[in-house]
Motif scaffolding. Sequence first.
Motif, PDB file in Angstrom:
ATOM      1  N   GLN A  62      40.816  52.698  63.721  1.00  0.00           N
ATOM      2  CA  GLN A  62      42.232  53.033  63.492  1.00  0.00           C
ATOM      3  C   GLN A  62      42.463  54.547  63.404  1.00  0.00           C
ATOM      4  O   GLN A  62      42.092  55.264  64.298  1.00  0.00           O
ATOM      5  CB  GLN A  62      42.755  52.259  62.274  1.00  0.00           C
ATOM      6  CG  GLN A  62      42.830  50.755  62.543  1.00  0.00           C
ATOM      7  CD  GLN A  62      43.802  50.423  63.663  1.00  0.00           C
ATOM      8  OE1 GLN A  62      44.856  51.009  63.802  1.00  0.00           O
ATOM      9  NE2 GLN A  62      43.423  49.481  64.514  1.00  0.00           N
ATOM     10  N   SER A  63      43.036  55.018  62.286  1.00  0.00           N
ATOM     11  CA  SER A  63      43.472  56.423  62.237  1.00  0.00           C
ATOM     12  C   SER A  63      42.329  57.437  62.242  1.00  0.00           C
ATOM     13  O   SER A  63      42.580  58.635  62.403  1.00  0.00           O
ATOM     14  CB  SER A  63      44.318  56.674  60.988  1.00  0.00           C
ATOM     15  OG  SER A  63      45.594  56.120  61.161  1.00  0.00           O
ATOM     16  N   LYS A  66      42.180  59.647  65.162  1.00  0.00           N
ATOM     17  CA  LYS A  66      43.082  60.797  65.306  1.00  0.00           C
ATOM     18  C   LYS A  66      42.328  62.126  65.222  1.00  0.00           C
ATOM     19  O   LYS A  66      42.794  63.157  65.719  1.00  0.00           O
ATOM     20  CB  LYS A  66      44.169  60.738  64.221  1.00  0.00           C
ATOM     21  CG  LYS A  66      45.128  59.542  64.357  1.00  0.00           C
ATOM     22  CD  LYS A  66      46.001  59.398  63.114  1.00  0.00           C
ATOM     23  CE  LYS A  66      46.939  58.202  63.191  1.00  0.00           C
ATOM     24  NZ  LYS A  66      47.650  57.972  61.899  1.00  0.00           N
ATOM     25  N   PHE A  94      51.727  57.249  55.902  1.00  0.00           N
ATOM     26  CA  PHE A  94      51.317  57.625  57.264  1.00  0.00           C
ATOM     27  C   PHE A  94      52.345  57.275  58.323  1.00  0.00           C
ATOM     28  O   PHE A  94      52.434  57.909  59.355  1.00  0.00           O
ATOM     29  CB  PHE A  94      49.955  57.006  57.617  1.00  0.00           C
ATOM     30  CG  PHE A  94      49.904  55.499  57.587  1.00  0.00           C
ATOM     31  CD1 PHE A  94      49.525  54.819  56.444  1.00  0.00           C
ATOM     32  CD2 PHE A  94      50.220  54.768  58.729  1.00  0.00           C
ATOM     33  CE1 PHE A  94      49.466  53.433  56.414  1.00  0.00           C
ATOM     34  CE2 PHE A  94      50.159  53.379  58.722  1.00  0.00           C
ATOM     35  CZ  PHE A  94      49.791  52.707  57.547  1.00  0.00           C
ATOM     36  N   ASN A 113      51.312  59.306  61.631  1.00  0.00           N
ATOM     37  CA  ASN A 113      51.489  58.656  62.931  1.00  0.00           C
ATOM     38  C   ASN A 113      52.332  59.489  63.899  1.00  0.00           C
ATOM     39  O   ASN A 113      52.003  59.591  65.086  1.00  0.00           O
ATOM     40  CB  ASN A 113      52.110  57.269  62.754  1.00  0.00           C
ATOM     41  CG  ASN A 113      51.097  56.267  62.221  1.00  0.00           C
ATOM     42  OD1 ASN A 113      49.987  56.644  61.843  1.00  0.00           O
ATOM     43  ND2 ASN A 113      51.469  55.001  62.181  1.00  0.00           N
ATOM     44  N   ALA A 116      50.173  62.202  65.323  1.00  0.00           N
ATOM     45  CA  ALA A 116      49.135  61.654  66.200  1.00  0.00           C
ATOM     46  C   ALA A 116      49.740  61.212  67.532  1.00  0.00           C
ATOM     47  O   ALA A 116      49.088  61.302  68.582  1.00  0.00           O
ATOM     48  CB  ALA A 116      48.431  60.491  65.515  1.00  0.00           C
ATOM     49  N   CYS A 192      43.244  53.640  68.574  1.00  0.00           N
ATOM     50  CA  CYS A 192      43.174  53.092  67.210  1.00  0.00           C
ATOM     51  C   CYS A 192      42.339  51.810  67.170  1.00  0.00           C
ATOM     52  O   CYS A 192      41.725  51.491  66.157  1.00  0.00           O
ATOM     53  CB  CYS A 192      44.574  52.811  66.675  1.00  0.00           C
ATOM     54  SG  CYS A 192      45.491  54.306  66.241  1.00  0.00           S
ATOM     55  N   GLY A 257      41.130  55.206  57.760  1.00  0.00           N
ATOM     56  CA  GLY A 257      41.822  54.331  58.705  1.00  0.00           C
ATOM     57  C   GLY A 257      42.121  53.012  58.019  1.00  0.00           C
ATOM     58  O   GLY A 257      41.390  52.622  57.089  1.00  0.00           O
TER      59      GLY A 257
END
Length: 304
Positions: A62-63, A66, A94, A113, A116, A192, A257
Amino acid sequence: MDYQQLIEEVYQEVQAENLKGKVADYIPEIGNVNPDQFGIALVDLKGNVYGVGDHQVPFSIQSISKVHTLTMVFNVFNSKLWSRVNVEPSGDPFNSIAQLEYEKGIPRNPFINAGALVITDALCSKFENPIERISDFINELAGDTCVKINPEVQASEKNHGERNTALAYFLKSFKNFNNPIDEVLDVYFSHCAMEMSCVDLAKSFSFLANDGYSIFADRQILTESQSRRVNALMLTCGFYDEAGEFAFKVGLPGKSGVGGGVAAVMPHKFSIAVWSPELNEKGNSVKAIRALELLTDKLAFSLF
Ligand code: DON
């Protein structure tokens, strides 16, 4: 310092605390995971890998992805990039949309988000096959493993992607988005949805502990000063509205994440990844944060 002993101690102590949280369910497919899993992997600057628990089990990063995407555009756009995205902590969740309105479409930082999505948009401008390029880059950083995108997780997020779609339209209304929205969202959901183990992740963050040089890729990924800046951003923005608390308790640059992973670095010493799926109300892994807090307490050295 015996890193294997250190992470085993931390693992046992965290397990004994029986901490509870909640697996993310706003991306339904991520919810289909055994919540009791817990692993830690640490990689030192010589490339030695230490692991405990479920450290070899792939999970949805997931994150954390980034950080990889920011690294890819850092070299390419450099100063131009920072006119499209800021470098301040947001103090907001986020996926918050509020700040974007009164700050005129410039996201607070590249890890929320909105920020990103700007980074992924920049990647789409630069590369013809951005998903392939991101996968290749992460594989290279992780030492030629075969990191995979989970198509079910990708589709699941796409089917529940109203919030990110709204953010993308909002960015476009402020002219801070250059490519077709669906195209960029597909790439964003794909990166992600990548799955990596703690070992892969810790290896892929190793260059950030090593002034930008990856021993696994055997090349300079970022300059020393760029690498320091990515670490500064992780320290101040890596945990969204919990960034202050993470810095206070753990004191390392890191990124979380909603799959339950956290990757962090102790510059000039090691990189580390911890994973356990149950999250606190800020969307960060309960056990991973506790493990890193215990680990930095036990270390004879610190960042500060
Ligand atoms: O865009 C989203 O909502 C997810 N793909 C990633 C969010 C995330 O991992 C937040 N971090 N803790």
